[in-house]
Motif scaffolding. Structure first.
Motif: not given
Length: 186
Positions: A176-183, A107-113
């Protein structure tokens, strides 16, 4: 307020020694007992240990407040799999598209990966290849036993990479991966 959780009591005791300003509690990520509670949930080198990672992501979605988000860091690239992953009890290493899809399905929207540990990836790959062909018994802390000058050099390379990521550079490959996501719903 800063909160932290750990599944195992031994890990929780270790964390309590290092994080005096955080309220810590024992918790299973597959059963987060909170709803719309947190502004941000961070899971750093956690998901790769859990077989039911999609359950954890759904639980995070439920526990994050409206407009909140998640920060994830996970190991990347299956071709980097080694004894280190087995020793750490990893279940998987992620592909960027795989992690992004799982986060979106929760359900999240990925902001940055972005990948990270990218500038040091050649050294990491060399280390992993040596492990695969080694006849010496695996020592999980051998990689931590390096000269101070080398450690400082590697840290400086990672600092450069961190600054580039802060400036908006996204790396296509890395350890590694870094992911930022928003509800976004609700």
């Amino acid at each position: 307020m800063l909160y932290g959780s750990e599944l195992f009591s031994q890990g929780l005791n270790f964390a309590k020694q290092r994080l005096s300003r955080a309220e810590l509690f024992q918790m299973n990520g597959c059963q987060i007992p909170f709803e719309n509670e947190f502004d941000v949930i961070g899971a750093f080198d956690v998901l790769e240990h859990i077989k039911e990672d999609t359950v954890v992501l759904a639980e995070m979605y439920r526990a994050v407040s409206k407009g909140g988000g998640i920060l994830l860091a996970v190991p990347q690239h299956r071709w980097l799999w080694s004894q280190k992953d087995e020793h750490a009890r990893h279940v998987r290493r992620y592909l960027a598209r795989e992690l992004k899809l799982k986060v979106q399905n929760a359900g999240f929207k990925v902001v940055r990966i972005t990948s990270f540990i990218s500038l040091l990836l050649p050294l990491m790959l060399l280390s992993r290849l040596q492990l695969r062909h080694s006849t010496v018994e695996y020592d999980p802390i051998a990689e931590l036993k390096i000269q101070g000058w080398l450690n400082a050099t590697l840290e400086n390379v990672l600092n450069i990479e961190r600054k580039l990521i802060q400036l908006g550079v996204s790396f296509p490959i890395g350890g590694s991966l870094l992911l930022i996501a928003k509800k976004i719903n609700e």
